[in-house]
Structures are given as C-alpha cells and as structure tokens.
Design a protein around this motif. Structure first.
Motif, PDB file in Angstrom:
ATOM      1  N   TYR A  65       0.825  -1.215   0.000  1.00  0.00           N
ATOM      2  CA  TYR A  65       0.000   0.000   0.000  1.00  0.00           C
ATOM      3  C   TYR A  65       0.860   1.266   0.000  1.00  0.00           C
ATOM      4  N   PHE A  66       1.769   1.366   0.964  1.00  0.00           N
ATOM      5  CA  PHE A  66       2.523   2.616   1.108  1.00  0.00           C
ATOM      6  C   PHE A  66       3.508   2.850  -0.039  1.00  0.00           C
ATOM      7  N   THR A  67       3.844   1.804  -0.782  1.00  0.00           N
ATOM      8  CA  THR A  67       4.741   2.002  -1.930  1.00  0.00           C
ATOM      9  C   THR A  67       3.983   2.148  -3.248  1.00  0.00           C
ATOM     10  N   SER A  68       2.666   2.342  -3.160  1.00  0.00           N
ATOM     11  CA  SER A  68       1.863   2.518  -4.376  1.00  0.00           C
ATOM     12  C   SER A  68       1.588   3.986  -4.682  1.00  0.00           C
ATOM     13  N   PHE A  69       2.105   4.887  -3.868  1.00  0.00           N
ATOM     14  CA  PHE A  69       1.775   6.316  -3.998  1.00  0.00           C
ATOM     15  C   PHE A  69       3.008   7.165  -4.255  1.00  0.00           C
ATOM     16  N   LYS A  70       2.746   8.363  -4.774  1.00  0.00           N
ATOM     17  CA  LYS A  70       3.805   9.378  -4.848  1.00  0.00           C
ATOM     18  C   LYS A  70       3.144  10.758  -4.926  1.00  0.00           C
ATOM     19  N   ALA A  71       3.932  11.782  -4.609  1.00  0.00           N
ATOM     20  CA  ALA A  71       3.433  13.145  -4.763  1.00  0.00           C
ATOM     21  C   ALA A  71       3.187  13.385  -6.256  1.00  0.00           C
ATOM     22  N   ASP A  72       2.120  14.080  -6.583  1.00  0.00           N
ATOM     23  CA  ASP A  72       1.780  14.344  -7.990  1.00  0.00           C
ATOM     24  C   ASP A  72       1.658  13.060  -8.806  1.00  0.00           C
ATOM     25  N   GLY A  73       1.102  12.029  -8.178  1.00  0.00           N
ATOM     26  CA  GLY A  73       0.863  10.776  -8.909  1.00  0.00           C
ATOM     27  C   GLY A  73      -0.394  10.892  -9.756  1.00  0.00           C
ATOM     28  N   GLY A  74      -0.995   9.757 -10.018  1.00  0.00           N
ATOM     29  CA  GLY A  74      -2.216   9.751 -10.816  1.00  0.00           C
ATOM     30  C   GLY A  74      -1.926   9.415 -12.256  1.00  0.00           C
ATOM     31  N   GLY A  75      -2.860   9.788 -13.137  1.00  0.00           N
ATOM     32  CA  GLY A  75      -2.712   9.413 -14.540  1.00  0.00           C
ATOM     33  C   GLY A  75      -3.193   7.993 -14.755  1.00  0.00           C
ATOM     34  N   GLU A  76      -2.525   7.272 -15.631  1.00  0.00           N
ATOM     35  CA  GLU A  76      -3.010   5.941 -15.996  1.00  0.00           C
ATOM     36  C   GLU A  76      -1.898   4.903 -15.944  1.00  0.00           C
ATOM     37  N   PRO A  77      -2.286   3.618 -15.846  1.00  0.00           N
ATOM     38  CA  PRO A  77      -1.287   2.549 -15.851  1.00  0.00           C
ATOM     39  C   PRO A  77      -0.507   2.513 -17.162  1.00  0.00           C
ATOM     40  N   GLN A  78       0.583   1.761 -17.133  1.00  0.00           N
ATOM     41  CA  GLN A  78       1.466   1.723 -18.300  1.00  0.00           C
ATOM     42  C   GLN A  78       1.652   0.297 -18.801  1.00  0.00           C
ATOM     43  N   GLY A  79       2.109   0.178 -20.042  1.00  0.00           N
ATOM     44  CA  GLY A  79       2.568  -1.092 -20.615  1.00  0.00           C
ATOM     45  C   GLY A  79       1.553  -2.210 -20.568  1.00  0.00           C
ATOM     46  N   GLY A  80       2.044  -3.394 -20.181  1.00  0.00           N
ATOM     47  CA  GLY A  80       1.206  -4.589 -20.175  1.00  0.00           C
ATOM     48  C   GLY A  80       0.007  -4.474 -19.251  1.00  0.00           C
ATOM     49  N   LEU A  81       0.171  -3.768 -18.139  1.00  0.00           N
ATOM     50  CA  LEU A  81      -0.958  -3.609 -17.219  1.00  0.00           C
ATOM     51  C   LEU A  81      -2.070  -2.783 -17.868  1.00  0.00           C
ATOM     52  N   ALA A  82      -1.682  -1.713 -18.562  1.00  0.00           N
ATOM     53  CA  ALA A  82      -2.675  -0.873 -19.248  1.00  0.00           C
ATOM     54  C   ALA A  82      -3.438  -1.701 -20.285  1.00  0.00           C
ATOM     55  N   GLU A  83      -2.712  -2.511 -21.046  1.00  0.00           N
ATOM     56  CA  GLU A  83      -3.354  -3.347 -22.078  1.00  0.00           C
ATOM     57  C   GLU A  83      -4.311  -4.351 -21.456  1.00  0.00           C
ATOM     58  N   ALA A  84      -3.867  -4.996 -20.366  1.00  0.00           N
ATOM     59  CA  ALA A  84      -4.707  -6.003 -19.707  1.00  0.00           C
ATOM     60  C   ALA A  84      -5.972  -5.361 -19.124  1.00  0.00           C
ATOM     61  N   ILE A  85      -5.842  -4.174 -18.547  1.00  0.00           N
ATOM     62  CA  ILE A  85      -7.010  -3.482 -17.984  1.00  0.00           C
ATOM     63  C   ILE A  85      -7.991  -3.134 -19.098  1.00  0.00           C
ATOM     64  N   ASN A  86      -7.471  -2.580 -20.186  1.00  0.00           N
ATOM     65  CA  ASN A  86      -8.350  -2.203 -21.296  1.00  0.00           C
ATOM     66  C   ASN A  86      -9.063  -3.406 -21.893  1.00  0.00           C
ATOM     67  N   SER A  87      -8.333  -4.508 -22.063  1.00  0.00           N
ATOM     68  CA  SER A  87      -8.971  -5.654 -22.717  1.00  0.00           C
ATOM     69  C   SER A  87      -9.948  -6.353 -21.779  1.00  0.00           C
ATOM     70  N   GLN A  88      -9.679  -6.332 -20.466  1.00  0.00           N
ATOM     71  CA  GLN A  88     -10.570  -7.061 -19.557  1.00  0.00           C
ATOM     72  C   GLN A  88     -11.723  -6.235 -19.000  1.00  0.00           C
TER      73      GLN A  88
END
Ligand code: MN
Length: 229
Positions: free
Chosen positions: A115-138
């Motif tokens: 959990y605590f390593t999933s954040f950063k200042a000025d984060g947000g936006g969208e996932p990248q690479g293979g994860l982005a593709e898998a999210i879009n297709s599923q």
C-alpha cells in the motif's frame, strides 16, 4: 569496582548502539522486510515525505497509519513468530501458511508494504505497458476498471481491502478481502490494494469511504504499480 562496572556497562551500551545502527543501515539498503542477521521484520521505507500526499491523504493520517498502525503489526509479528515454525520464514510464506494472530499481523505487514509504496506526490494518470493493455482488454477501459474497483472497495463490509490481482496467465481480477486478507492466499499476485479500514481515511473523510476511494487515484505511482504486473 564500581568504576569498572560502569565502564563495562557503558561499553555494552555503545556496542549495542553500533549493532542497531548497522542493522538499520542494511535494512534500508536492501529495502527488504526482514533483517537476515537479527531475523526481524521491518516496515518498508516510506518513499515520500509524510505530507507529500496531501490533500488526498493528510500528514496526520500517514503519521498514524504508517508510524503507529503499520509499526504495531510489525512489532506484533516479530514477537509472535518467536519459537514457531515461522521464525525463519519469509513474509509471503507466513501469509500463505499461517492463521490466527500470526496471519493477521503478517498479512497486514505485507498489505501495508504494498500500500505505502503505491503512492507518490503528484501521482495519478493511468497505468502503463502490459498492465494498461490487460485493464483495457478485460474491463473495457481504465475508467470502467476504476468504477468497478471503487464499487468493490465501497462494498467491503467492515475492515478490509480491495485488490487488483493477476493469476499466472496474467488474467486480472478484483478481489475483496476482509481484515488482513491478501490475494497471495489464493495463489494470485497483488498489483494494487486500497486499504478500506477506517484508520486509513477516517481523519480525512470521516465516514465517506467512497469519497476517499475517488480521490486516491490522484496519488497512484503507476510506474511502480505497473511494474508489479
Ligand atoms: Mn491500514
């Protein structure tokens, strides 16, 4: 005689301090969850300042959540494993094979490291690479995925977590877990987890868990999270 005793004690004290400093340095270096010399679990280092996630998560909440709650799970786990079959085991092995108090504290330790390593200042936006593709297709789109994820998080009854996880083939799923649950117990790999225990949001959002879940997307470190896929 008294003077000798004093020097002896002072020497032991100094040696203890040096040992502690060494083991801390090693832990920070390897960023692992367990020091191999002392076999003690330690929290993952916070990769940002405690006020870096404001206003989504306040400094006060981070100080309590990371400084007190996460610390308590780690301290409890270190005490509980002594003399058990889990004394020398790694964290994931303990989560997969334990139950009761050891499972609760080990699960929460693993959960909060992720959990605590999933954040950063000025984060947000969208996932990248293979994860982005898998999210879009599923899920159809990132927005549809977020909607489904938030609905699952909102509907966890009581304390728990909502996870995005993948199986060995890369197939994604949204997993609702109560209390200390983590998808590793189902043979899945956790990618992203939102903590829906009240301690994670109550100071900032009171009872409005759904509002908290809407805001938290603004601080996600998608580079780190996408690399878990
Ligand atoms: Mn928590």
């Amino acid at each position: 005689m008294k003077t000798m005793k004093f020097y002896l004690l002072a020497g032991i004290f100094a040696a203890t301090l040096i040992t502690c400093n060494n083991s801390n340095a090693k832990n920070n270096e390897s960023n692992n969850s367990k020091n191999t010399e002392t076999m003690k679990f330690e929290k993952v280092a916070l990769p940002y300042a405690t006020d870096a996630l404001e206003p989504v998560i306040s400094k006060t909440t981070i100080e309590l959540h990371y400084g007190k709650h996460h610390q308590a799970y780690v301290d409890n786990l270190n005490k509980l494993v002594v003399g058990t079959e889990f004394e020398d085991a790694d964290l994931e092995t303990i989560v997969k094979n334990s139950d009761g108090a050891i499972f609760n504290n080990a699960g929460q330790h693993l959960n909060h490291n992720l959990y605590f390593t999933s954040f950063k200042a000025d984060g947000g936006g969208e996932p990248q690479g293979g994860l982005a593709e898998a999210i879009n297709s599923q899920f159809g789109s990132f927005d549809k995925f977020k909607e489904e994820f938030n609905a699952a998080g909102t509907s966890v009854f009581g304390s728990g977590w909502v996870w995005l996880a993948k199986d060995d083939s890369g197939k994604l799923s949204i997993e609702k877990e109560s209390n200390a649950g983590n998808p590793v117990t189902k043979g899945l790999t956790p990618i992203l987890g939102f903590d829906v225990w009240e301690h994670s949001y109550y100071l900032d959002y009171q009872n409005r868990r759904a509002d908290h879940l809407k805001e938290i997307w603004k601080i996600i470190d998608w580079e780190t999270v996408s690399n878990r896929y």
